[in-house]
Write a protein that holds these residues in place. Structure first.
Motif, PDB file in Angstrom:
ATOM      1  N   LEU A 177       9.457  38.230  20.528  1.00 24.07           N
ATOM      2  CA  LEU A 177      10.537  36.952  20.388  1.00 24.07           C
ATOM      3  C   LEU A 177      11.336  37.058  19.277  1.00 24.07           C
ATOM      4  O   LEU A 177      12.491  36.695  19.328  1.00 24.07           O
ATOM      5  CB  LEU A 177       9.690  35.698  20.317  1.00 24.07           C
ATOM      6  CG  LEU A 177      10.345  34.350  20.321  1.00 24.07           C
ATOM      7  CD1 LEU A 177      11.087  34.077  21.717  1.00 24.07           C
ATOM      8  CD2 LEU A 177       9.343  33.122  20.195  1.00 24.07           C
ATOM      9  N   GLY A 226      14.060  39.647  19.987  1.00 30.85           N
ATOM     10  CA  GLY A 226      14.784  39.167  21.266  1.00 30.85           C
ATOM     11  C   GLY A 226      14.323  40.235  22.468  1.00 30.85           C
ATOM     12  O   GLY A 226      15.555  40.352  23.054  1.00 30.85           O
ATOM     13  N   GLY A 232       7.977  33.505  25.043  1.00 27.39           N
ATOM     14  CA  GLY A 232       9.076  34.765  25.135  1.00 27.39           C
ATOM     15  C   GLY A 232       9.198  35.293  26.410  1.00 27.39           C
ATOM     16  O   GLY A 232       8.253  35.131  27.447  1.00 27.39           O
ATOM     17  N   GLN A 233      10.238  36.393  26.603  1.00 26.16           N
ATOM     18  CA  GLN A 233      10.295  36.985  27.752  1.00 26.16           C
ATOM     19  C   GLN A 233       9.035  38.076  27.880  1.00 26.16           C
ATOM     20  O   GLN A 233       8.744  38.747  26.922  1.00 26.16           O
ATOM     21  CB  GLN A 233      11.500  37.916  27.804  1.00 26.16           C
ATOM     22  CG  GLN A 233      12.712  36.992  27.926  1.00 26.16           C
ATOM     23  CD  GLN A 233      14.011  37.725  27.857  1.00 26.16           C
ATOM     24  OE1 GLN A 233      14.173  39.082  27.338  1.00 26.16           O
ATOM     25  NE2 GLN A 233      15.006  37.444  28.451  1.00 26.16           N
TER      26      GLN A 233
END
Length: 293
Positions: free
Chosen positions: A93, A96, A144-145
């Motif tokens: 996270l 990114g 997060g992703q």
């Protein structure tokens, strides 16, 4: 044309990591860190390494997978399987970037009579399953992703697994007693790695499915006895000495950690969301065995 990725893979000699290394190399730079470079039991070491390397993608392929041993060393199992994945999620996270993490059918107790879906409530039977579930929860809490990929009955041509153990014992022993009331899908580590590559390519294309938790196993089902029979057929086809097999219930083969009787995972959601599907377990086994030749 997609820019080359910088992919950090935790775990160097594990079954899935070895197959990832074979299948992801042309996607970019693979930074594969074994325990000597990245000890998942030491959170600060994880933070230092990831921040220094600044990858575009983290794949956590390392875990404490000794199911019975975990019963006697729960602190270590939770450090590696629960705390470390949460730290990876926080770092992903921060940078990114996405995190891909592997989990297990052992988050379920096996009492359901049909395959488990991602919507089913986990209920692990032992320390290993509980630690892996805690790892999933830590990743989700970061929000997060991420892709958490639950798999089952993993085998390959490397390390310690049912396939290699059976190939050896079938030629060493005259008779083997194999548990027949635990049902699941033997899943080749090569299948997991191939599917992981397909997921990465979907993400790179700019058209990923929804992030979250998915089931990823081979298609079909069998018992450990059925899996052993399939391995025995291969041994016999090579005209080698082969033990006879006897089907037994789990109660006749007690282990420190209880195993779920139903390890079947419904994998339709991964196909629907990411257009990634898996081969039938017997086909994948044949492909794996062909690599031994």
């Amino acid at each position: 044309m997609n820019a080359p990725l910088k992919i950090l893979i935790s775990g160097q000699h594990g079954q899935v990591s070895r197959e990832l290394q074979k299948r992801l190399g042309d996607l970019g730079e693979l930074i594969v860190l074994g325990r000597d470079q990245l000890d998942l039991a030491h959170p600060e070491q994880i933070r230092q390494q990831v921040r220094a390397l600044r990858p575009n993608l983290i794949i956590n392929a390392a875990a404490h997978t000794a199911v019975d041993q975990a019963e006697s060393e729960p602190e270590l199992a939770f450090a590696i399987n629960a705390t470390a994945p949460g730290i990876f999620a926080e770092l992903a996270l921060e940078l990114g970037i996405p995190l891909i993490h592997y989990s297990t059918d052992y988050v379920f107790d096996g009492s359901k009579t049909s395959p488990y879906t991602e919507a089913d409530e986990p209920h692990p039977l032992g320390v290993y399953g509980a630690s892996k579930l805690a790892g999933e929860q830590a990743i989700r809490a970061v929000n997060g992703q991420h892709l958490i990929l639950r798999t089952s009955w993993v085998y390959s041509n490397h390390g310690r697994n049912f396939l290699l153990t059976m190939q050896r014992l079938l030629q060493e022993k005259p008779h083997l007693r194999i548990v027949a009331d635990q049902i699941g899908a033997p899943t080749w580590a090569g299948t997991i790695a191939t599917s992981t590559r397909a997921l990465i390519e979907r993400w790179q294309s700019g058209k990923p499915g929804a992030w979250g938790t998915y089931h990823l196993t081979a298609r079909g089902e069998t018992s450990w006895f059925g899996f052993a029979q399939a391995i025995a057929e291969h041994v016999q086809a090579q005209h080698k000495t082969c033990a006879s097999l006897e089907a037994i219930p789990s109660r006749d083969y007690p282990t420190p950690a209880a195993r779920p009787l139903n390890s079947r995972l419904d994998c339709r959601l991964l196909q629907q969301q990411w257009q990634v599907s898996q081969p039938v377990w017997r086909d994948a086994l044949r492909e794996c065995l062909a690599e031994q030749a």
